[in-house]
Design an enzyme around this catalytic site. Structure first.
Site, short mmCIF file in Angstrom:
data_model
loop_
_atom_site.label_atom_id
_atom_site.label_comp_id
_atom_site.label_asym_id
_atom_site.label_seq_id
_atom_site.Cartn_x
_atom_site.Cartn_y
_atom_site.Cartn_z
N ARG A 1 41.51 39.75 33.05
CA ARG A 1 42.36 38.50 33.34
C ARG A 1 43.55 38.76 34.17
NH1 ARG A 1 43.17 35.91 27.41
NH2 ARG A 1 43.97 34.25 29.08
N CYS A 2 43.79 40.07 34.69
CA CYS A 2 45.00 40.01 35.49
C CYS A 2 44.86 39.97 36.95
CB CYS A 2 45.68 41.55 35.03
SG CYS A 2 46.92 42.29 36.24
N THR A 3 45.33 39.42 37.73
CA THR A 3 45.00 39.34 39.23
C THR A 3 45.35 40.75 39.87
OG1 THR A 3 45.81 37.00 39.18
CG2 THR A 3 45.72 38.21 41.36
N ARG B 1 42.20 42.80 39.04
CA ARG B 1 41.12 42.42 39.79
C ARG B 1 41.26 43.05 41.39
NH1 ARG B 1 41.68 37.58 37.06
NH2 ARG B 1 42.58 36.56 38.94
#
Length: 113
Positions: free
Chosen positions: A9-11, A14
């Site tokens: 969920r973390c940019t 990713r």
């Protein structure tokens, strides 16, 4: 074996994972919010990072601010807080053998892969 401790969920996490994939080396993804660290694993990662535990904490998280900020905490207390609330752990963490980095910015991955 390379391990990336990842929060999908973390940019930033990713982005770090995408960079790890570019190296075409075998790796394991560990979604540490779903599969939490053991005390031994977290302690080992902190040792590989070569940092005090507080540097792995996301100190702007609501949990930290409400429950821990301003308290006189030992390293052991901080590790226990991260084990109890894995969301407090900075990400992504990339481990390669006996070295580890917090891949912020993602280009730091280049230092250990």
């Amino acid at each position: 074996m390379i391990t990336i401790y990842h929060n999908p969920r973390c940019t930033k996490s990713r982005e770090g994972l995408a960079l790890v994939k570019q190296f075409d080396k075998p790796f394991v993804i560990r979604k540490y919010l779903e599969d939490p660290f053991t005390k031994e694993e977290l302690t080992s990662v902190i040792e590989k990072l070569g940092i005090p535990p507080i540097e792995l904490v996301r100190t702007k998280e609501k949990i930290w601010i409400e429950d821990y900020k301003g308290k006189d905490l030992t390293d052991k207390d901080i590790i226990e807080a991260m084990l109890l609330h894995p969301k407090l752990i900075e990400r992504p963490i990339v481990v390669n053998g006996n070295k580890a980095i917090i891949a912020r910015p993602k280009e730091l991955v280049n230092k250990i892969l």
